[in-house]
Design a protein around this motif. Structure first.
Motif, PDB file in Angstrom:
ATOM      1  N   GLY A  77       8.484   8.867  14.497  1.00 13.96           N
ATOM      2  CA  GLY A  77       7.781   7.681  14.989  1.00 13.96           C
ATOM      3  C   GLY A  77       8.703   6.506  15.248  1.00 13.96           C
ATOM      4  N   ASN A  78      10.004   6.729  15.196  1.00 16.50           N
ATOM      5  CA  ASN A  78      10.964   5.642  15.347  1.00 16.50           C
ATOM      6  C   ASN A  78      11.035   5.132  16.785  1.00 16.50           C
ATOM      7  N   VAL A  79      11.369   3.863  16.896  1.00 20.23           N
ATOM      8  CA  VAL A  79      11.658   3.258  18.188  1.00 20.23           C
ATOM      9  C   VAL A  79      13.171   3.042  18.246  1.00 20.23           C
ATOM     10  N   PHE A  80      13.792   3.545  19.300  1.00 21.55           N
ATOM     11  CA  PHE A  80      15.247   3.571  19.396  1.00 21.55           C
ATOM     12  C   PHE A  80      15.769   2.530  20.390  1.00 21.55           C
ATOM     13  N   GLN A  81      16.920   1.976  20.064  1.00 22.59           N
ATOM     14  CA  GLN A  81      17.605   1.107  21.010  1.00 22.59           C
ATOM     15  C   GLN A  81      18.167   1.948  22.153  1.00 22.59           C
ATOM     16  N   ALA A  82      18.279   1.332  23.322  1.00 28.59           N
ATOM     17  CA  ALA A  82      18.777   2.051  24.490  1.00 28.59           C
ATOM     18  C   ALA A  82      20.161   2.643  24.242  1.00 28.59           C
ATOM     19  N   GLU A  83      20.989   1.929  23.481  1.00 26.37           N
ATOM     20  CA  GLU A  83      22.337   2.424  23.200  1.00 26.37           C
ATOM     21  C   GLU A  83      22.297   3.733  22.416  1.00 26.37           C
TER      22      GLU A  83
ATOM     23  N   LEU B 267      19.861   5.954  22.500  1.00 25.69           N
ATOM     24  CA  LEU B 267      19.371   6.998  23.400  1.00 25.69           C
ATOM     25  C   LEU B 267      20.438   7.393  24.417  1.00 25.69           C
ATOM     26  N   HIS B 268      21.305   6.452  24.753  1.00 24.64           N
ATOM     27  CA  HIS B 268      22.422   6.768  25.643  1.00 24.64           C
ATOM     28  C   HIS B 268      23.376   7.752  24.975  1.00 24.64           C
ATOM     29  N   LYS B 269      23.628   7.550  23.699  1.00 24.55           N
ATOM     30  CA  LYS B 269      24.495   8.474  22.952  1.00 24.55           C
ATOM     31  C   LYS B 269      23.861   9.857  22.825  1.00 24.55           C
ATOM     32  N   MET B 270      22.528   9.904  22.755  1.00 26.85           N
ATOM     33  CA  MET B 270      21.814  11.184  22.676  1.00 26.85           C
ATOM     34  C   MET B 270      21.784  11.916  24.010  1.00 26.85           C
ATOM     35  N   GLY B 271      22.076  11.210  25.083  1.00 28.32           N
ATOM     36  CA  GLY B 271      22.008  11.805  26.409  1.00 28.32           C
ATOM     37  C   GLY B 271      20.672  11.622  27.093  1.00 28.32           C
ATOM     38  N   LEU B 272      19.793  10.801  26.517  1.00 29.27           N
ATOM     39  CA  LEU B 272      18.480  10.575  27.132  1.00 29.27           C
ATOM     40  C   LEU B 272      18.508   9.438  28.139  1.00 29.27           C
ATOM     41  N   VAL B 273      19.309   8.421  27.881  1.00 32.82           N
ATOM     42  CA  VAL B 273      19.545   7.361  28.860  1.00 32.82           C
ATOM     43  C   VAL B 273      20.814   7.717  29.611  1.00 32.82           C
ATOM     44  N   ASP B 274      20.728   7.765  30.938  1.00 33.48           N
ATOM     45  CA  ASP B 274      21.877   8.195  31.737  1.00 33.48           C
ATOM     46  C   ASP B 274      22.863   7.067  31.995  1.00 33.48           C
ATOM     47  N   ILE B 275      22.335   5.874  32.272  1.00 27.90           N
ATOM     48  CA  ILE B 275      23.198   4.731  32.575  1.00 27.90           C
ATOM     49  C   ILE B 275      22.721   3.547  31.747  1.00 27.90           C
ATOM     50  N   LEU B 276      23.617   2.957  30.965  1.00 25.24           N
ATOM     51  CA  LEU B 276      23.318   1.802  30.121  1.00 25.24           C
ATOM     52  C   LEU B 276      24.031   0.586  30.700  1.00 25.24           C
ATOM     53  N   VAL B 277      23.285  -0.485  30.930  1.00 25.43           N
ATOM     54  CA  VAL B 277      23.868  -1.670  31.563  1.00 25.43           C
ATOM     55  C   VAL B 277      23.482  -2.914  30.775  1.00 25.43           C
TER      56      VAL B 277
END
Length: 316
Positions: free
Chosen positions: A204-210, A212-222
């Motif tokens: 149930g956690n809410v994750f920071q974009a950073e 999720l980027h490390k997990m490979g779920l966010v492709d581009i972090l800006v």
């Protein structure tokens, strides 16, 4: 318009009337001919969730897009679309997910059919985006705020996720004893594996974009405020290789094809699980609805304050 009024109006989708041209109220569609990019900005009435009216507008627009072979009617002419972006007009919020107020109403009424119709409409939106609408367009989710539950599922349905640094994403449904049933399991399992998907859903956690980027779920972090620039830069950089990249995303679909039947079977599990919620679970859901309503009041007050400030500047 109150959430109840919005629900009553939107319930008409259960007996839809065929419409070919219309003015949308809860989505804002734009086309950039220079880079052949189609934008679909979410702007729900009431809480920043997927109410029935918003879902119906999305499905209507996307069905027209698919019928036109992935082309968009711009200046009375069908134009090619290389990139189809979904984003939000609500500051700091992409989308908060399912219409909890509607869920409470339907669960209390024991209306399984209506719950299943809502869930099926969500699946229709998610599935066709995951298939790129059978078009040449590359799909992109631009996340500039919170994407929770169905908001995260919508983001995951695109080929690419571009997220600004302060964006947050997660699946909090477990806190009211439910699970995200409109594509999360299927989409996550294909990206990070079934075990990691289950761990994320169960937490149930809410994750920071950073993260999720490390997990490979966010492709581009800006950085914050640079999401749109990143999109334009991406389109220009990929212009020479777009054909190959489009083919690569198509290979992804063939490697682990997402079946409509799978999504519908899982969302049926969700419907039955929703009808098993007890009073304590419903109270938790109600608390979240009240929190969403407070956010609306805060946005309204902020808008009024900004408007007053603008008037003072104009009068100075």
């Amino acid at each position: 318009m109150t959430p109840d009024q919005n629900q009553v109006e939107a319930v008409s989708i259960f007996n839809p009337v065929s419409v070919t041209k219309r003015q949308y109220r809860q989505i804002e569609v734009e086309y950039n001919p220079e880079i052949r990019m189609l934008w679909n900005h979410l702007k729900p009435i009431g809480p920043s969730c997927f109410n029935l009216g918003l879902l119906e507008e999305l499905r209507h627009h996307d069905l027209e897009f698919e019928k036109n072979g992935g082309q968009f009617l711009h200046n009375n002419q069908l134009c090619p679309v290389d990139y189809y972006v979904v984003a939000s007009r609500i500051p700091r919020i992409f989308n908060l997910g399912g219409d909890l107020a509607l869920f409470i109403m339907l669960i209390k009424a024991r209306d399984r059919d209506a719950l299943l119709r809502y869930a099926s409409l969500c699946i229709d939106c998610i599935y066709h985006r995951s298939c790129n609408y059978n078009s040449p367009a590359i799909t992109i989710s631009l996340v500039q705020g919170d994407a929770l539950g169905g908001g995260f599922e919508t983001a995951l349905a695109s080929n690419l996720i571009i997220a600004e640094h302060s964006a947050r994403m997660g699946l909090p449904e477990i806190i009211f004893n439910l699970f995200p049933g409109m594509g999360a399991y299927s989409l996550l399992a294909r990206r990070i594996g079934a075990r990691a998907a289950e761990e994320m859903i169960a937490s149930g956690n809410v994750f920071q974009a950073e993260e999720l980027h490390k997990m490979g779920l966010v492709d581009i972090l800006v950085p914050d405020g640079e999401g749109e620039k990143a999109l334009f830069d991406l389109a220009r950089q990929q212009n020479k290789h777009r054909n190959g990249l489009r083919a690569m995303y198509e290979c992804r679909r063939h490697y682990q094809p997402l079946q409509y039947k799978e999504l519908m079977e899982i969302t049926t599990v969700w419907v039955d699980a929703a009808l098993r919620l007890n009073d304590k679970d419903m109270q938790m859901m109600s608390r979240l609805v009240r929190s969403q309503m407070r956010q609306i009041d805060q946005r309204r007050q902020a808008d009024m304050a900004n408007g007053k400030h603008d008037l003072e500047l104009a009068a100075a």
